[in-house]
Design a protein around this motif. Structure first.
Motif, mmCIF file in Angstrom:
data_model
loop_
_atom_site.group_PDB
_atom_site.id
_atom_site.type_symbol
_atom_site.label_atom_id
_atom_site.label_comp_id
_atom_site.label_asym_id
_atom_site.label_seq_id
_atom_site.Cartn_x
_atom_site.Cartn_y
_atom_site.Cartn_z
ATOM 1 N N LEU A 3 -9.647 -5.088 7.122
ATOM 2 C CA LEU A 3 -9.958 -5.139 5.700
ATOM 3 C C LEU A 3 -10.726 -3.889 5.298
ATOM 4 O O LEU A 3 -11.692 -3.509 5.957
ATOM 5 N N ALA A 28 -5.230 -0.430 6.956
ATOM 6 C CA ALA A 28 -5.813 -1.744 6.702
ATOM 7 C C ALA A 28 -4.738 -2.687 6.165
ATOM 8 O O ALA A 28 -3.737 -2.251 5.594
ATOM 9 N N ASP A 29 -4.963 -3.985 6.363
ATOM 10 C CA ASP A 29 -4.035 -4.994 5.876
ATOM 11 C C ASP A 29 -4.229 -5.293 4.395
ATOM 12 O O ASP A 29 -3.279 -5.626 3.691
ATOM 13 N N ARG A 30 -5.475 -5.228 3.934
ATOM 14 C CA ARG A 30 -5.815 -5.512 2.535
ATOM 15 C C ARG A 30 -6.943 -4.604 2.093
ATOM 16 O O ARG A 30 -7.762 -4.176 2.895
ATOM 17 N N LEU A 32 -10.051 -4.859 -0.527
ATOM 18 C CA LEU A 32 -10.880 -5.696 -1.374
ATOM 19 C C LEU A 32 -11.684 -4.787 -2.299
ATOM 20 O O LEU A 32 -12.484 -3.974 -1.835
#
Length: 180
Positions: A3, A28-30, A32
């Motif tokens: 993240l 990164a996967d996401r 935020l």
């Protein structure tokens, strides 16, 4: 899950581009985003290359990869042009058995924390100052600001991949690692 956490873009196309480049480099996967995406706010000077329309295009292109909470400078008008939700006051994430209460910080912050239990993490932006503090009952973290850092901090973000790391936009690790 890997993240990336960033806050306070404030409409800077220059720093948004550097942030998205860092996101790709980090794999990164996401991502935020902790609010204050498009508008600079009345208390801040205009950030470098203040071009909210370019920020809109960059972020809309990666809408499936974004999680976002509302900042004090984010409005319903902003939501009309962004293709991902930005108006939630907070989100709860579970990482390795720890609850993360992610919010911008203008409502919930170390002076007014939400209800947290031992070992939980309060994650905010808003102050533009990176932080990693054990508050006794919980841990307080802040990635600082992508575009308008304060108190001589770097233009930066955080990465979580088993440990939290604070980095500048060039990917250099800053001295604030934290393991859960």
């Amino acid at each position: 899950m890997k993240l990336m956490i960033a806050s306070d873009i404030h409409g800077s196309s220059y720093y948004c581009r550097k942030m998205t480049e860092a996101y790709r480099r980090e794999k990164a996967d996401r991502l935020l985003l902790l609010g204050d995406i498009l508008y600079h706010g009345p208390r801040n000077d205009l950030p470098k290359d203040y071009q909210p329309k370019e920020v809109i295009a960059m972020l809309n292109a990666m809408k499936q990869e974004l999680l976002c909470v509302r900042g004090n400078c984010d409005t319903e008008v902003d939501q009309m042009v962004l293709e991902f939700p930005i108006l939630a006051d907070y989100c709860l994430l579970e990482l390795d058995g720890h609850t993360i209460f992610a919010t911008h910080g203008h409502h919930h912050n170390p002076k007014n924390p939400p209800m947290l239990k031992q070992g939980d993490i309060l994650l905010n932006g808003h102050t533009h100052i990176p932080a990693n503090r054990n508050m006794g009952a919980y841990i307080y973290m802040n990635p600082g600001s992508v575009s308008i850092p304060k108190e001589n901090s770097a233009h930066g973000y955080m990465i979580y991949d088993g440990v939290f790391l604070w980095k500048d936009l060039d990917g250099n690790v800053l001295d604030m690692p934290c393991t859960l």
